[in-house]
Design a protein around this motif. Structure first.
Motif, short mmCIF file in Angstrom:
data_model
loop_
_atom_site.label_atom_id
_atom_site.label_comp_id
_atom_site.label_asym_id
_atom_site.label_seq_id
_atom_site.Cartn_x
_atom_site.Cartn_y
_atom_site.Cartn_z
N ILE A 7 -0.15 -34.46 -122.14
CA ILE A 7 0.79 -35.50 -122.08
C ILE A 7 1.74 -35.16 -123.11
CG2 ILE A 7 1.51 -38.00 -122.49
CD1 ILE A 7 -1.28 -38.36 -121.12
N ALA A 8 1.09 -34.87 -124.75
CA ALA A 8 2.02 -34.35 -125.74
C ALA A 8 1.15 -33.47 -126.45
CB ALA A 8 2.19 -35.67 -126.47
N GLU A 21 -4.92 -36.80 -120.65
CA GLU A 21 -5.56 -37.71 -119.84
C GLU A 21 -6.92 -37.06 -119.47
OE1 GLU A 21 -5.02 -39.49 -115.36
OE2 GLU A 21 -3.38 -38.87 -116.54
N TYR A 67 -0.97 -48.62 -122.43
CA TYR A 67 0.07 -49.37 -123.00
C TYR A 67 0.59 -48.43 -124.34
CZ TYR A 67 -1.16 -53.03 -120.08
OH TYR A 67 -1.39 -53.53 -118.72
N LEU A 69 0.48 -44.96 -124.58
CA LEU A 69 0.69 -43.60 -124.37
C LEU A 69 1.95 -43.21 -125.11
CD1 LEU A 69 -0.80 -43.19 -120.92
CD2 LEU A 69 -1.82 -42.26 -123.25
N ASP A 70 3.01 -43.94 -124.72
CA ASP A 70 4.55 -43.77 -125.30
C ASP A 70 4.81 -43.60 -126.77
OD1 ASP A 70 5.36 -43.35 -122.51
OD2 ASP A 70 6.30 -45.37 -122.26
N SER A 71 4.26 -44.64 -127.35
CA SER A 71 4.39 -44.53 -128.65
C SER A 71 3.33 -43.40 -129.34
CB SER A 71 3.85 -46.00 -129.37
OG SER A 71 2.65 -46.19 -129.08
N ALA A 73 2.80 -40.75 -127.90
CA ALA A 73 3.36 -39.24 -127.50
C ALA A 73 4.39 -39.05 -128.41
CB ALA A 73 3.68 -39.53 -126.12
N GLN A 74 5.30 -40.12 -128.78
CA GLN A 74 6.49 -39.86 -129.63
C GLN A 74 6.05 -39.60 -131.07
OE1 GLN A 74 9.56 -39.99 -128.92
NE2 GLN A 74 8.96 -39.90 -126.72
N TYR A 75 4.99 -40.35 -131.30
CA TYR A 75 4.30 -39.94 -132.66
C TYR A 75 4.18 -38.46 -132.82
CZ TYR A 75 1.54 -39.99 -136.99
OH TYR A 75 0.92 -39.64 -138.20
N HIS A 77 5.26 -35.91 -130.99
CA HIS A 77 6.10 -34.95 -130.84
C HIS A 77 7.09 -34.98 -131.90
CE1 HIS A 77 6.00 -34.22 -126.55
NE2 HIS A 77 5.80 -35.75 -126.13
#
Length: 101
Positions: A7-8, A21, A67, A69-71, A73-75, A77
């Motif tokens: 994912i990241a 995952e 919930y 995953l996005d935060s 992943a951004q961290y 990246h």
């Protein structure tokens, strides 16, 4: 990654973070064995770097809720910026000497 799509992926010179995952049929230890082995092969055989390359013996693993995953992943990246700005997340940046064995 054993058929898993990351994912990241992100990091700096001395460490990386992966958000993957996981399958119910593979352990974290087996995933890391494969990641370390295939990436070592890539560095030595494909990049053919003259610099020594070796993974450290240890790693850390955390679970993330859907919930988060996005935060996370951004961290991941934005690793270079977090290190440059000292905006590190303590749980995600533990150094090996602070991780209980």
């Amino acid at each position: 990654f054993l058929g898993r799509i990351p994912i990241a992926i992100g990091g700096i010179e001395d460490h990386i973070h992966l958000l993957v995952e996981m399958s119910l049929t593979i352990s974290v230890a087996e995933l890391m064995h494969q990641v370390k082995g295939s990436s070592s092969h890539y560095v030595r055989q494909v990049l053919q770097t003259q610099l020594p390359f070796k993974w450290q013996d240890h790693y850390g693993a955390l679970s993330v809720s859907p919930y988060g995953l996005d935060s996370v992943a951004q961290y991941i990246h934005h690793q270079p910026q977090h290190h440059a700005n000292h905006t590190l997340h303590p749980l995600l940046e533990q150094i090996p000497s602070t991780i209980p064995s």
